[in-house]
Design a protein around this motif. Sequence first.
Motif, PDB file in Angstrom:
ATOM      1  N   GLU A  78       0.839  -1.206   0.000  1.00 19.71           N
ATOM      2  CA  GLU A  78       0.000   0.000   0.000  1.00 19.71           C
ATOM      3  C   GLU A  78       0.876   1.259   0.000  1.00 19.71           C
ATOM      4  OE1 GLU A  78      -3.345   0.185   2.755  1.00 19.71           O
ATOM      5  OE2 GLU A  78      -3.219  -2.004   2.951  1.00 19.71           O
ATOM      6  N   MET A  79       1.952   1.218   0.769  1.00 18.57           N
ATOM      7  CA  MET A  79       2.885   2.352   0.803  1.00 18.57           C
ATOM      8  C   MET A  79       3.483   2.593  -0.586  1.00 18.57           C
ATOM      9  SD  MET A  79       5.005   1.797   4.316  1.00 18.57           S
ATOM     10  CE  MET A  79       4.302   2.099   5.922  1.00 18.57           C
ATOM     11  N   GLY A  80       3.838   1.520  -1.277  1.00 18.52           N
ATOM     12  CA  GLY A  80       4.390   1.641  -2.621  1.00 18.52           C
ATOM     13  C   GLY A  80       3.394   2.255  -3.592  1.00 18.52           C
ATOM     14  N   LYS A  81       2.144   1.829  -3.514  1.00 16.51           N
ATOM     15  CA  LYS A  81       1.104   2.384  -4.378  1.00 16.51           C
ATOM     16  C   LYS A  81       0.908   3.869  -4.099  1.00 16.51           C
ATOM     17  CE  LYS A  81      -1.515  -1.904  -4.742  1.00 16.51           C
ATOM     18  NZ  LYS A  81      -2.753  -2.585  -4.331  1.00 16.51           N
ATOM     19  N   LEU A  82       0.898   4.231  -2.834  1.00 20.77           N
ATOM     20  CA  LEU A  82       0.745   5.625  -2.450  1.00 20.77           C
ATOM     21  C   LEU A  82       1.916   6.455  -2.964  1.00 20.77           C
ATOM     22  CD1 LEU A  82      -0.817   7.768  -0.818  1.00 20.77           C
ATOM     23  CD2 LEU A  82       0.514   7.066   1.173  1.00 20.77           C
ATOM     24  N   ASP A  83       3.105   5.923  -2.840  1.00 15.44           N
ATOM     25  CA  ASP A  83       4.292   6.630  -3.298  1.00 15.44           C
ATOM     26  C   ASP A  83       4.264   6.833  -4.810  1.00 15.44           C
ATOM     27  OD1 ASP A  83       6.836   7.847  -2.681  1.00 15.44           O
ATOM     28  OD2 ASP A  83       7.785   6.105  -3.603  1.00 15.44           O
ATOM     29  N   ARG A  84       3.888   5.804  -5.552  1.00 16.34           N
ATOM     30  CA  ARG A  84       3.809   5.931  -7.015  1.00 16.34           C
ATOM     31  C   ARG A  84       2.764   6.962  -7.415  1.00 16.34           C
ATOM     32  NH1 ARG A  84       4.479   0.441  -6.510  1.00 16.34           N
ATOM     33  NH2 ARG A  84       2.295  -0.027  -6.837  1.00 16.34           N
ATOM     34  N   ARG A  85       1.612   6.947  -6.736  1.00 14.68           N
ATOM     35  CA  ARG A  85       0.557   7.918  -7.040  1.00 14.68           C
ATOM     36  C   ARG A  85       1.040   9.334  -6.764  1.00 14.68           C
ATOM     37  NH1 ARG A  85      -3.926   7.517  -3.168  1.00 14.68           N
ATOM     38  NH2 ARG A  85      -3.182   9.466  -2.327  1.00 14.68           N
ATOM     39  N   HIS A  86       1.726   9.512  -5.659  1.00 15.21           N
ATOM     40  CA  HIS A  86       2.234  10.830  -5.285  1.00 15.21           C
ATOM     41  C   HIS A  86       3.232  11.334  -6.322  1.00 15.21           C
ATOM     42  CE1 HIS A  86       3.259  14.151  -2.693  1.00 15.21           C
ATOM     43  NE2 HIS A  86       4.522  13.810  -2.706  1.00 15.21           N
ATOM     44  N   HIS A  87       4.143  10.469  -6.743  1.00 18.96           N
ATOM     45  CA  HIS A  87       5.122  10.873  -7.752  1.00 18.96           C
ATOM     46  C   HIS A  87       4.445  11.181  -9.089  1.00 18.96           C
ATOM     47  CE1 HIS A  87       8.159   9.275  -4.956  1.00 18.96           C
ATOM     48  NE2 HIS A  87       8.889  10.230  -5.495  1.00 18.96           N
ATOM     49  N   ALA A  88       3.438  10.430  -9.456  1.00 21.00           N
ATOM     50  CA  ALA A  88       2.707  10.690 -10.698  1.00 21.00           C
ATOM     51  C   ALA A  88       2.046  12.063 -10.654  1.00 21.00           C
ATOM     52  CB  ALA A  88       1.670   9.595 -10.942  1.00 21.00           C
ATOM     53  N   GLU A  89       1.497  12.414  -9.488  1.00 17.03           N
ATOM     54  CA  GLU A  89       0.860  13.736  -9.338  1.00 17.03           C
ATOM     55  C   GLU A  89       1.908  14.851  -9.466  1.00 17.03           C
ATOM     56  OE1 GLU A  89      -1.075  13.404  -5.552  1.00 17.03           O
ATOM     57  OE2 GLU A  89      -2.675  12.131  -6.342  1.00 17.03           O
ATOM     58  N   ILE A  90       3.075  14.636  -8.899  1.00 24.75           N
ATOM     59  CA  ILE A  90       4.139  15.643  -8.990  1.00 24.75           C
ATOM     60  C   ILE A  90       4.549  15.831 -10.452  1.00 24.75           C
ATOM     61  CG2 ILE A  90       6.570  16.123  -8.458  1.00 24.75           C
ATOM     62  CD1 ILE A  90       6.027  14.747  -5.722  1.00 24.75           C
ATOM     63  N   TYR A  91       4.784  14.731 -11.147  1.00 25.26           N
ATOM     64  CA  TYR A  91       5.204  14.820 -12.551  1.00 25.26           C
ATOM     65  C   TYR A  91       4.130  15.479 -13.409  1.00 25.26           C
ATOM     66  CZ  TYR A  91       9.098  11.815 -11.261  1.00 25.26           C
ATOM     67  OH  TYR A  91      10.208  11.292 -10.679  1.00 25.26           O
ATOM     68  N   ALA A  92       2.860  15.168 -13.157  1.00 18.60           N
ATOM     69  CA  ALA A  92       1.772  15.778 -13.912  1.00 18.60           C
ATOM     70  C   ALA A  92       1.738  17.289 -13.675  1.00 18.60           C
ATOM     71  CB  ALA A  92       0.441  15.140 -13.535  1.00 18.60           C
ATOM     72  N   ALA A  93       1.934  17.696 -12.425  1.00 21.27           N
ATOM     73  CA  ALA A  93       1.931  19.124 -12.114  1.00 21.27           C
ATOM     74  C   ALA A  93       3.106  19.836 -12.804  1.00 21.27           C
ATOM     75  CB  ALA A  93       2.011  19.333 -10.602  1.00 21.27           C
ATOM     76  N   LEU A  94       4.265  19.184 -12.847  1.00 20.23           N
ATOM     77  CA  LEU A  94       5.418  19.787 -13.509  1.00 20.23           C
ATOM     78  C   LEU A  94       5.185  19.930 -15.002  1.00 20.23           C
ATOM     79  CD1 LEU A  94       8.329  17.962 -11.667  1.00 20.23           C
ATOM     80  CD2 LEU A  94       7.674  20.367 -11.435  1.00 20.23           C
ATOM     81  N   GLU A  95       4.524  18.970 -15.614  1.00 17.98           N
ATOM     82  CA  GLU A  95       4.238  19.043 -17.040  1.00 17.98           C
ATOM     83  C   GLU A  95       3.268  20.169 -17.369  1.00 17.98           C
ATOM     84  OE1 GLU A  95       2.868  15.235 -18.351  1.00 17.98           O
ATOM     85  OE2 GLU A  95       4.844  14.322 -18.151  1.00 17.98           O
ATOM     86  N   ASN A  96       2.428  20.516 -16.416  1.00 18.29           N
ATOM     87  CA  ASN A  96       1.421  21.571 -16.645  1.00 18.29           C
ATOM     88  C   ASN A  96       1.953  22.963 -16.355  1.00 18.29           C
ATOM     89  OD1 ASN A  96      -0.556  19.755 -17.459  1.00 18.29           O
ATOM     90  ND2 ASN A  96      -1.169  19.354 -15.357  1.00 18.29           N
ATOM     91  N   GLU A  97       3.179  23.072 -15.903  1.00 12.68           N
ATOM     92  CA  GLU A  97       3.734  24.398 -15.608  1.00 12.68           C
ATOM     93  C   GLU A  97       4.255  25.060 -16.842  1.00 12.68           C
ATOM     94  OE1 GLU A  97       6.548  24.292 -12.430  1.00 12.68           O
ATOM     95  OE2 GLU A  97       5.003  23.887 -10.983  1.00 12.68           O
TER      96      GLU A  97
END
Length: 54
Positions: free
Chosen positions: A35-54
């Motif tokens: 579960e921790m791994g899934k949460l970490d992957r989701r968090h990193h995906a959100e960060i990368y998506a936000a960076l792409e939208n900048e």
Amino acid sequence: MYEDDATEFNDEVRQLYERYQVAESDAERREITLEMGKLDRRHHAEIYAALENE
């Protein structure tokens, strides 16, 4: 927006960590680790998506 996301993420991590600390079996700890791994992957995906939208 980012502070709310960070707070929610930190709360989820804390809850998982607390569950891990009181887990009674290796199987339960393994499930929590997954579960921790899934949460970490989701968090990193959100960060990368936000960076792409900048």
